[in-house]
Design a protein around this motif. Sequence first.
Motif: not given
Length: 244
Positions: A3-8, A42-46, A52-61
């Motif tokens: 489930e969604t983690d509060p730290l996400t 182990g797919l994404i480093g802690p 995640l948004w800045e370096r991965h999702l938006l960067n790819c989108a």
Amino acid sequence: MSETDPLTPSAPDVARRVFSVERLPLAERYAALLATDGVVRGLIGPREAPRLWERHLLNCAVLADLLPEDATVCDIGSGAGLPGLVLAIARPDLRVTLVEPLLRRTTFLEEAVAELGLEQVEVVRGRAEVLHGERRFDVVTSRAVAPMERLLGWSMPLVDPHGALVAMKGSSVAEEIEASAGVLADLGCAAPEVHILGEDLLSSITVAVRVTWAEPARVSWPMAQTPPRRAAPSRTKRKQRRNE
């Protein structure tokens, strides 16, 4: 899946300019999966979870700007789904094939695709070569998979005559293109185009290289694999070797 983690990290305001209102909730759920299951497996480093948004999702989108409507897309070395799964979320018109050789990654991808209800996405376990001579796509994408010389040999046999390789690259893209000149010529590719994406949106731009066929009418399959030429070592590497 967890489930969604509060730290996400919550979606930044700019995400609403990159993802449509209808697709943003899916992007948020995917971000939560990466921040929880992705980290645990182990797919994404802690340390990547908070950005995640800045370096991965938006960067790819923003790569979606280079993809034609209703295209078939093959994302090789998809890993945790970057950029392939992000593109499928941002662009429901795309039909996306995620190609990844590692079982733990394909398991994550299959579960993510099912949970997000992305019926236009399939997951293939294997290397790009398993599809050579079997399938062709309008676009073949990748992110941080290999230098251009090797990437061309893996990707171009999958590119339709009127399609393109569209790969995310770093600041050394010009050097990679120069080093791959021989392979580009051997394969019959047109001159690569470098695109800068997200300049007016993101704090960190996305650099992408697009490669098409020089003469689409002369492309045929099965395509003989052209062994990548070994580039001469860079000046920095030569210095390192002399100092070893």
